[in-house]
Design an enzyme around this catalytic site. Structure first.
Site, PDB file in Angstrom:
ATOM      1  N   GLN A 140       0.948  -1.153   0.050  1.00 20.46           N
ATOM      2  CA  GLN A 140       0.043   0.024   0.059  1.00 20.46           C
ATOM      3  C   GLN A 140       0.974   1.148   0.094  1.00 20.46           C
ATOM      4  O   GLN A 140       1.679   1.408   0.805  1.00 20.46           O
ATOM      5  CB  GLN A 140      -1.002   0.156   1.327  1.00 20.46           C
ATOM      6  CG  GLN A 140      -2.026  -1.097   1.214  1.00 20.46           C
ATOM      7  CD  GLN A 140      -2.845  -0.990   0.189  1.00 20.46           C
ATOM      8  OE1 GLN A 140      -3.190   0.060  -0.351  1.00 20.46           O
ATOM      9  NE2 GLN A 140      -3.732  -2.094   0.113  1.00 20.46           N
ATOM     10  N   CYS A 162     -10.406  -1.531  -4.296  1.00 17.88           N
ATOM     11  CA  CYS A 162      -9.558  -0.506  -4.616  1.00 17.88           C
ATOM     12  C   CYS A 162     -10.327   0.052  -6.151  1.00 17.88           C
ATOM     13  O   CYS A 162      -9.897   1.127  -6.959  1.00 17.88           O
ATOM     14  CB  CYS A 162      -8.054  -1.084  -5.273  1.00 17.88           C
ATOM     15  SG  CYS A 162      -8.171  -2.388  -6.538  1.00 17.88           S
ATOM     16  N   TYR A 176      -6.791 -13.199  -1.478  1.00 22.60           N
ATOM     17  CA  TYR A 176      -6.016 -12.253  -1.931  1.00 22.60           C
ATOM     18  C   TYR A 176      -5.192 -11.619  -0.919  1.00 22.60           C
ATOM     19  O   TYR A 176      -5.012 -10.430  -0.626  1.00 22.60           O
ATOM     20  CB  TYR A 176      -6.678 -11.075  -2.416  1.00 22.60           C
ATOM     21  CG  TYR A 176      -7.639 -11.546  -3.687  1.00 22.60           C
ATOM     22  CD1 TYR A 176      -7.494 -12.057  -4.929  1.00 22.60           C
ATOM     23  CD2 TYR A 176      -8.900 -11.852  -3.097  1.00 22.60           C
ATOM     24  CE1 TYR A 176      -8.320 -12.560  -5.595  1.00 22.60           C
ATOM     25  CE2 TYR A 176     -10.141 -12.126  -4.057  1.00 22.60           C
ATOM     26  CZ  TYR A 176      -9.675 -12.490  -5.166  1.00 22.60           C
ATOM     27  OH  TYR A 176     -10.732 -12.888  -6.110  1.00 22.60           O
ATOM     28  N   GLU A 198     -10.149   3.893  -2.366  1.00 23.79           N
ATOM     29  CA  GLU A 198     -10.046   2.752  -1.524  1.00 23.79           C
ATOM     30  C   GLU A 198     -11.349   2.556  -1.043  1.00 23.79           C
ATOM     31  O   GLU A 198     -11.631   3.719  -0.157  1.00 23.79           O
ATOM     32  CB  GLU A 198      -8.805   2.397  -0.983  1.00 23.79           C
ATOM     33  CG  GLU A 198      -8.606   1.103  -0.482  1.00 23.79           C
ATOM     34  CD  GLU A 198      -7.573   0.528  -1.593  1.00 23.79           C
ATOM     35  OE1 GLU A 198      -7.241  -0.762  -1.209  1.00 23.79           O
ATOM     36  OE2 GLU A 198      -7.143   1.122  -2.582  1.00 23.79           O
ATOM     37  N   ASN A 219      -0.750  -8.155   4.829  1.00 18.96           N
ATOM     38  CA  ASN A 219      -0.937  -6.808   5.309  1.00 18.96           C
ATOM     39  C   ASN A 219      -2.255  -6.799   6.223  1.00 18.96           C
ATOM     40  O   ASN A 219      -2.072  -6.278   7.470  1.00 18.96           O
ATOM     41  CB  ASN A 219      -1.261  -5.994   4.141  1.00 18.96           C
ATOM     42  CG  ASN A 219      -1.602  -4.344   4.543  1.00 18.96           C
ATOM     43  OD1 ASN A 219      -0.834  -3.872   5.449  1.00 18.96           O
ATOM     44  ND2 ASN A 219      -2.718  -3.776   4.222  1.00 18.96           N
ATOM     45  N   ASP A 254      -9.673  -8.772  -0.587  1.00 14.28           N
ATOM     46  CA  ASP A 254      -9.242  -7.465  -0.800  1.00 14.28           C
ATOM     47  C   ASP A 254      -8.826  -7.722  -2.502  1.00 14.28           C
ATOM     48  O   ASP A 254      -7.735  -7.649  -2.773  1.00 14.28           O
ATOM     49  CB  ASP A 254      -8.114  -7.156  -0.288  1.00 14.28           C
ATOM     50  CG  ASP A 254      -7.405  -5.930  -0.685  1.00 14.28           C
ATOM     51  OD1 ASP A 254      -8.181  -5.186  -1.358  1.00 14.28           O
ATOM     52  OD2 ASP A 254      -6.220  -5.532  -0.059  1.00 14.28           O
ATOM     53  N   GLU A 303      -3.098 -17.008  -1.361  1.00 11.66           N
ATOM     54  CA  GLU A 303      -2.526 -15.902  -2.134  1.00 11.66           C
ATOM     55  C   GLU A 303      -1.726 -16.486  -3.274  1.00 11.66           C
ATOM     56  O   GLU A 303      -1.125 -17.636  -2.890  1.00 11.66           O
ATOM     57  CB  GLU A 303      -1.284 -15.202  -1.344  1.00 11.66           C
ATOM     58  CG  GLU A 303      -0.462 -14.140  -2.333  1.00 11.66           C
ATOM     59  CD  GLU A 303      -1.175 -13.148  -3.249  1.00 11.66           C
ATOM     60  OE1 GLU A 303      -0.781 -13.117  -4.195  1.00 11.66           O
ATOM     61  OE2 GLU A 303      -2.381 -12.463  -2.534  1.00 11.66           O
TER      62      GLU A 303
END
Length: 361
Positions: A185, A319, A213, A353, A218, A294, A234
């Protein structure tokens, strides 16, 4: 399309974004969004510059989106972190003075952290070798930074290929390995707001979390404190490596991380396909009460939409509010939006976002 750097218009631009999100969520009877502002200046921790040569002299340059012919020459970038601005001129002057560093240098990339580290990547249209290492190591020591060199088919790492970030979430500090070239980010202050909001929206749970994801972990790290167990997924190998390192660095022991795409997770949970990467993982041991997503700008594909709609609660960070709204057309058939938020990751642009919490009707 950018809006231009106009700090005096920040509140007006943020209000426009808020109204746009309200309008997109209106068909789903969403509550008013919680708004998380950005610092007005020096908020961006990453920056990438092409070098533009005039009379053989290099300058940092940026371009209007879609137009690589007309360069805008710059020597400072007010949206970039203070550390980036401090480094820009000394680094370029050093490259001008030393042909080993400056010859056929065409791009400079900065990666910095809230905690003060800086990693600079120098990109060349020529091979680089041990003589470059010596000059670059001297420059790294002079500026107190780490340096990576890139040329076609070659990557030379002098110290390490990542920075170590520290983010504060609900009174706890989390350490993250952020790898050069990997996704992170860019607005660290707003990222902390996002993590804190997600933690609050998740609440405290006695069941488990499914995360799709997960990137470098994070959200995974703080969310792990709110669930019995977490299954995080992921696809990117480099992100998985960073996520595993970050879990270990922060002594997180209740997360199972597997390298699967969202489509593969759907197949695995449906029992449609067995994966060697799930060897030793018993999916039946998990009792998922919440799913966290995400996704990339394209949003969730139909199969993943069907999967997440099974769970009582969905935490969705987006996003791209347009694809979020498109996904909500499906999810609103089974779930109600009970919280929403706007995170101003990208001031002075149209990008934003946002996040929603959906709960089973």
């Amino acid at each position: 399309m950018g809006l231009g750097f106009e700090p005096e218009r920040y509140e007006e631009q943020l209000a426009e974004k808020r109204q746009r999100l309200v309008d997109l969520l209106a068909p789903f009877n969403a509550p008013a969004p919680e708004i998380f502002e950005s610092p007005r200046e020096h908020f961006r921790l990453r920056a990438e510059f092409r070098l533009w040569y005039e009379g053989g002299v290099p300058h940092y340059a940026m371009f209007e989106q879609g137009d690589k012919r007309k360069a805008v020459l710059i020597d400072q970038l007010p949206i970039a972190a203070h550390r980036i601005n401090e480094l820009m001129n000394p680094l370029l002057e050093a490259c001008k003075a030393d042909p080993v560093l400056g010859r056929k240098l065409f791009q400079v990339e900065f990666l910095t952290t809230l905690s003060g580290e800086a990693l600079v990547t120098l990109c060349y249209h020529r091979p680089i070798d041990e003589s470059w290492d010596i000059a670059a190591q001297r420059l790294a020591e002079d500026l107190g930074i780490m340096i990576i060199g890139r040329s076609r088919g070659r990557k030379r790492v002098l110290q390490r290929d990542h920075v170590c970030e520290e983010l504060s979430v609900a009174g706890r500090a989390w350490r993250y390995q952020q790898v050069e070239g990997g996704f992170t980010q860019p607005n660290g202050t707003v990222n902390q707001h996002m993590l804190s909001w997600a933690l609050d929206a998740a609440g405290r749970n006695e069941n488990d979390l499914l995360e799709l994801y997960c990137g470098n972990g994070n959200f995974t790290l703080p969310l792990s404190t709110r669930f019995r167990k977490v299954l995080a997924t992921e696809l990117s190998k480099s992100s998985v490596r960073s996520a595993l390192q970050n879990l270990d660095e922060n002594n997180v022991t209740n997360v199972t991380l597997v390298r699967l795409s969202s489509e593969e997770v759907t197949e695995a949970l449906n029992g449609a396909r067995a994966f060697r990467r799930l060897e030793g993982v018993d999916l039946n041991e998990f009792n998922f009460g919440t799913v966290f997503v995400d996704p990339p700008r394209a949003g969730l594909d139909p199969a993943t939409l069907e999967l997440v709609s099974r769970y009582p609660r969905i935490l969705y960070i987006s996003c791209n509010p347009e694809t979020l709204a498109a996904n909500l057309e499906t999810l609103s058939q089974t779930h109600q939006v009970t919280r929403s938020a706007l995170f101003d990751q990208f001031p002075y642009t149209h990008h934003m976002e946002c996040g929603v919490l959906l709960e089973k009707r």
